[in-house]
Design an enzyme around this catalytic site. Structure first.
Site, PDB file in Angstrom:
ATOM      1  N   LYS A  52      18.449   1.819  32.916  1.00 50.89           N
ATOM      2  CA  LYS A  52      18.135   3.188  33.883  1.00 50.89           C
ATOM      3  C   LYS A  52      16.445   3.777  33.620  1.00 50.89           C
ATOM      4  O   LYS A  52      14.991   3.398  33.931  1.00 50.89           O
ATOM      5  CB  LYS A  52      18.548   3.884  33.701  1.00 50.89           C
ATOM      6  CG  LYS A  52      18.070   4.829  34.701  1.00 50.89           C
ATOM      7  CD  LYS A  52      19.422   6.313  35.240  1.00 50.89           C
ATOM      8  CE  LYS A  52      19.532   7.511  34.600  1.00 50.89           C
ATOM      9  NZ  LYS A  52      18.167   8.628  33.612  1.00 50.89           N
ATOM     10  N   ASN A  53      17.184   4.264  31.638  1.00 50.17           N
ATOM     11  CA  ASN A  53      15.589   4.675  31.102  1.00 50.17           C
ATOM     12  C   ASN A  53      14.509   3.542  30.763  1.00 50.17           C
ATOM     13  O   ASN A  53      13.476   3.867  30.052  1.00 50.17           O
ATOM     14  CB  ASN A  53      16.164   5.399  29.776  1.00 50.17           C
ATOM     15  CG  ASN A  53      16.766   6.591  30.441  1.00 50.17           C
ATOM     16  OD1 ASN A  53      17.102   7.252  31.583  1.00 50.17           O
ATOM     17  ND2 ASN A  53      17.387   7.326  29.337  1.00 50.17           N
ATOM     18  N   ARG A  72      13.482  21.841  29.333  1.00 55.11           N
ATOM     19  CA  ARG A  72      13.561  20.573  29.927  1.00 55.11           C
ATOM     20  C   ARG A  72      11.868  20.599  29.764  1.00 55.11           C
ATOM     21  O   ARG A  72      10.943  20.393  30.719  1.00 55.11           O
ATOM     22  CB  ARG A  72      14.060  19.754  30.611  1.00 55.11           C
ATOM     23  CG  ARG A  72      15.402  19.303  30.586  1.00 55.11           C
ATOM     24  CD  ARG A  72      15.930  17.939  30.716  1.00 55.11           C
ATOM     25  NE  ARG A  72      15.308  16.754  30.345  1.00 55.11           N
ATOM     26  CZ  ARG A  72      15.396  15.581  31.170  1.00 55.11           C
ATOM     27  NH1 ARG A  72      17.188  15.779  31.894  1.00 55.11           N
ATOM     28  NH2 ARG A  72      16.062  14.590  30.619  1.00 55.11           N
ATOM     29  N   ASP A 113      22.476  11.499  25.658  1.00 53.90           N
ATOM     30  CA  ASP A 113      23.073  11.522  26.918  1.00 53.90           C
ATOM     31  C   ASP A 113      24.459  10.305  26.668  1.00 53.90           C
ATOM     32  O   ASP A 113      25.413  10.357  27.333  1.00 53.90           O
ATOM     33  CB  ASP A 113      22.616  10.052  27.001  1.00 53.90           C
ATOM     34  CG  ASP A 113      21.291  10.222  27.740  1.00 53.90           C
ATOM     35  OD1 ASP A 113      21.252  11.317  28.078  1.00 53.90           O
ATOM     36  OD2 ASP A 113      20.633   9.464  28.041  1.00 53.90           O
ATOM     37  N   CYS A 153      18.042  16.871  35.943  1.00 53.96           N
ATOM     38  CA  CYS A 153      18.815  17.388  35.722  1.00 53.96           C
ATOM     39  C   CYS A 153      19.149  18.463  35.170  1.00 53.96           C
ATOM     40  O   CYS A 153      18.435  18.443  34.171  1.00 53.96           O
ATOM     41  CB  CYS A 153      20.224  16.603  34.625  1.00 53.96           C
ATOM     42  SG  CYS A 153      20.541  15.533  35.046  1.00 53.96           S
ATOM     43  N   ARG A 210      23.712   8.125  40.034  1.00 54.46           N
ATOM     44  CA  ARG A 210      21.593   7.872  39.071  1.00 54.46           C
ATOM     45  C   ARG A 210      22.215   7.372  38.289  1.00 54.46           C
ATOM     46  O   ARG A 210      20.347   6.453  37.844  1.00 54.46           O
ATOM     47  CB  ARG A 210      21.653   9.373  39.067  1.00 54.46           C
ATOM     48  CG  ARG A 210      21.629  10.357  39.992  1.00 54.46           C
ATOM     49  CD  ARG A 210      20.799  11.797  39.574  1.00 54.46           C
ATOM     50  NE  ARG A 210      19.550  11.517  38.665  1.00 54.46           N
ATOM     51  CZ  ARG A 210      19.007  12.725  37.845  1.00 54.46           C
ATOM     52  NH1 ARG A 210      19.737  13.473  37.527  1.00 54.46           N
ATOM     53  NH2 ARG A 210      17.794  12.534  36.726  1.00 54.46           N
TER      54      ARG A 210
HETATM   55  C1  UD1 Z   1      14.789  10.718  27.945  1.00 55.28           C
HETATM   56  C2  UD1 Z   1      15.739  10.260  28.443  1.00 55.28           C
HETATM   57  C3  UD1 Z   1      17.297  11.102  29.172  1.00 55.28           C
HETATM   58  C4  UD1 Z   1      17.517  11.109  27.926  1.00 55.28           C
HETATM   59  C5  UD1 Z   1      16.119  11.987  26.073  1.00 55.28           C
HETATM   60  C6  UD1 Z   1      16.469  11.757  25.267  1.00 55.28           C
HETATM   61  C7  UD1 Z   1      14.708   8.773  30.509  1.00 55.28           C
HETATM   62  C8  UD1 Z   1      13.841   8.639  31.888  1.00 55.28           C
HETATM   63  N1  UD1 Z   1      15.753   9.973  29.914  1.00 55.28           N
HETATM   64  O1  UD1 Z   1      14.384  11.871  28.896  1.00 55.28           O
HETATM   65  O2  UD1 Z   1      17.943  10.835  29.455  1.00 55.28           O
HETATM   66  O3  UD1 Z   1      18.875  12.101  27.530  1.00 55.28           O
HETATM   67  O4  UD1 Z   1      15.170  10.767  26.305  1.00 55.28           O
HETATM   68  O5  UD1 Z   1      17.271  11.388  24.691  1.00 55.28           O
HETATM   69  O6  UD1 Z   1      14.228   8.159  29.503  1.00 55.28           O
HETATM   70  N2  UD1 Z   1      10.686  18.519  25.332  1.00 55.28           N
HETATM   71  C9  UD1 Z   1      10.007  19.403  25.319  1.00 55.28           C
HETATM   72  N3  UD1 Z   1       8.639  18.809  25.379  1.00 55.28           N
HETATM   73  C10 UD1 Z   1       8.269  18.666  25.723  1.00 55.28           C
HETATM   74  C11 UD1 Z   1       9.078  17.365  26.419  1.00 55.28           C
HETATM   75  C12 UD1 Z   1      10.354  17.334  26.067  1.00 55.28           C
HETATM   76  O7  UD1 Z   1      10.002  20.586  25.017  1.00 55.28           O
HETATM   77  O8  UD1 Z   1       6.750  18.005  26.114  1.00 55.28           O
HETATM   78  C13 UD1 Z   1      11.954  18.758  24.816  1.00 55.28           C
HETATM   79  C14 UD1 Z   1      13.047  18.911  26.222  1.00 55.28           C
HETATM   80  O9  UD1 Z   1      13.145  20.588  26.360  1.00 55.28           O
HETATM   81  C15 UD1 Z   1      14.562  18.182  24.999  1.00 55.28           C
HETATM   82  C16 UD1 Z   1      13.782  17.382  23.632  1.00 55.28           C
HETATM   83  O10 UD1 Z   1      12.022  17.670  24.260  1.00 55.28           O
HETATM   84  O11 UD1 Z   1      14.251  19.668  24.831  1.00 55.28           O
HETATM   85  C17 UD1 Z   1      13.874  16.015  24.410  1.00 55.28           C
HETATM   86  O12 UD1 Z   1      13.479  15.335  25.448  1.00 55.28           O
HETATM   87  P1  UD1 Z   1      12.354  13.782  25.927  1.00 55.28           P
HETATM   88  O13 UD1 Z   1      12.722  13.184  24.859  1.00 55.28           O
HETATM   89  O14 UD1 Z   1      11.311  14.869  27.125  1.00 55.28           O
HETATM   90  O15 UD1 Z   1      13.574  13.543  27.132  1.00 55.28           O
HETATM   91  P2  UD1 Z   1      13.022  13.046  28.938  1.00 55.28           P
HETATM   92  O16 UD1 Z   1      11.910  12.065  28.004  1.00 55.28           O
HETATM   93  O17 UD1 Z   1      12.856  13.250  29.110  1.00 55.28           O
END
Ligand code: UD1
Length: 417
Positions: free
Chosen positions: A22-23, A122, A305, A117, A397
């Protein structure tokens, strides 16, 4: 709304085939917007999140065709809108990944703040900082972000945290930017490497994906391509955990063993037997697992995850385990549900202390998010008496045909719509 009912404890036995990640698929669908040619994605898992992403690109004017043999074709030659509907973007955080491609190809985008979620605040500040460093003019207001850039320009971007989404979004934007973009402290997840492979097949010039420094030399044009995404390491990890927790013996087929190394290592520490093959992993457990401590980290650390599915295994292990969640600040929602099943867990800030019990008991529980749902399913397979899991749409999902796959391994599980 669907409910899953798991009748009795069982020891999972047999072979399960892992679907594509998915990711990996979600950012790749977004990346298809970078070309006016057709992109063909093979072996797609038609997960609910994938359907949402398809709807998002379709709503912008991309032509999308899904065939019966799970081939998805996306042709973004006639993009008619640079504005996304609030409802679609709020449904799923990953839909925010269209921002980089749209900004790079069309120079503008109006997009609502993302949903997804409920596992923490986030933010998307790192995505926006990256686009701003590339010359985008960004304004925020009324729940929307508007960004403009006549032409994005490559720059050096240091991410405060190796965010997966920010790395992907910036990487996609950089492919059509002028000059060189360097992303430092980049995420190193296998899905980043897969996206880089897809973009390279489209004609992008990318070096270093899979390390903490990614260099992207912008090009003028990207062409269409055909791609099959990598296997889903989290789906594989979930079945590995279910096999061990139920004291079963399962061959998890179609997996890259390297991608699930942190899970393999912890399962071995817990006393499970894990055998690695070229594209498969066998997990066998003959007795009760031992307690273990985990701390979630960006790849190659233990994946956030997998934190809740691992906690389900800990709930029935011998001794006390400690889980420390460092990636998301609110990822313990499954705990109150696991407690309804007789789990003994205490939360102390970002840590959970799990005292293993001999047996869990079936109960009515609710999937509060995608991986929390997977955790409940594993616990239900270990519990005496029936468990009824509601709000199964969270599980759908990210897991395709979950009850069919579990049933094939011997689980007594049914869905009620
Ligand atoms: C992706 C995955 C999700 C997984 C996560 C961490 C997809 C579609 N989803 O989510 O399944 O749990 O990686 O491995 O690939 N953060 C900030 N600012 C930002 C972006 C992120 O502070 O601009 C923080 C988030 O709040 C969180 C951490 O960074 O605490 C990790 O987030 P991120 O790696 O961005 O996760 P996703 O890409 O949303």
């Amino acid at each position: 709304m669907s409910t899953l009912i798991v009748e009795n404890p069982c020891q999972l036995q047999g072979t399960v085939n892992i679907s594509c990640a998915k990711n990996a698929i979600l950012p790749i669908i977004a990346a298809s917007l970078l070309s006016e040619d057709k992109c063909i994605l093979e072996d797609i898992a038609t997960l609910e999140d994938v359907k949402v992403m398809v709807e998002v690109v379709n709503s912008l004017g991309a032509e999308v065709r899904m065939s019966n043999d799970n081939v998805l074709e996306i042709a973004a030659y006639n993009i008619t809108s640079t504005e996304t509907s609030y409802e679609l973007i709020r449904k799923m955080r990953a839909s925010f990944l269209i921002m980089g491609p749209m900004l790079a190809r069309f120079g503008k985008i109006r997009i609502s703040l993302p949903g997804g979620c409920a596992i923490g605040s986030r933010p998307i500040d790192l995505h926006l900082k990256g686009f701003a460093a590339m010359g985008a003019n960004i304004t925020l207001g009324h729940g929307y972000i508007e960004a403009h850039a006549d032409k994005l320009k490559g720059n050096s971007i240091y991410l405060d945290f190796p965010s997966v989404g920010a790395t992907e979004n910036i990487m996609m934007a950089a492919c059509l930017a002028e000059g060189m973009t360097i992303i430092e402290n980049a995420a190193e997840e296998p899905e980043i490497v897969d996206l880089s492979n897809f973009l390279s097949k489209m004609g992008a010039v990318i070096k270093g994906a899979g390390t903490d420094t990614i260099r992207i030399e912008g090009v003028k044009y990207l062409k269409g391509t055909t791609h099959t995404a990598i296997p889903d390491r989290i789906e594989a990890g979930t079945f590995m955990m279910a096999a061990a927790a139920t004291r079963g013996d399962v061959l998890i087929d179609g997996v890259v063993p390297e991608h699930v190394k942190p899970i393999t290592a912890k399962l071995k520490e817990m006393g499970a037997e894990v055998y690695e093959f070229e594209k498969a992993i066998r997990v066998k457990a003959t007795g009760r697992l031992q307690s273990v401590d985990i701390k979630t980290m960006p790849y190659p650390g233990f994946p956030t995850d997998m934190q809740s599915p691992m906690m389900s295994a800990m709930c029935v292990s011998k001794g006390t385990s400690v889980v420390t969640e460092t990636v998301f600040e609110n990822r313990f929602m499954h705990i109150s549900e696991l407690k309804l099943m007789g789990a003994k867990i205490k939360v102390d800030g970002r840590s959970a202390i799990v005292e293993g019990v001999e047996k869990l008991s079936g109960a009515k529980v609710k999937a509060t998010d995608l991986r929390a749902g997977a955790a409940l399913l594993i616990s239900a397979l270990c519990a005496e008496g029936p468990t009824e899991i509601s709000e199964v749409y969270h599980i759908d999902r990210g897991y395709i045909n979950i009850e069919k796959k579990m049933r094939k391994l011997g689980a007594k599980i049914n869905r009620q719509d």
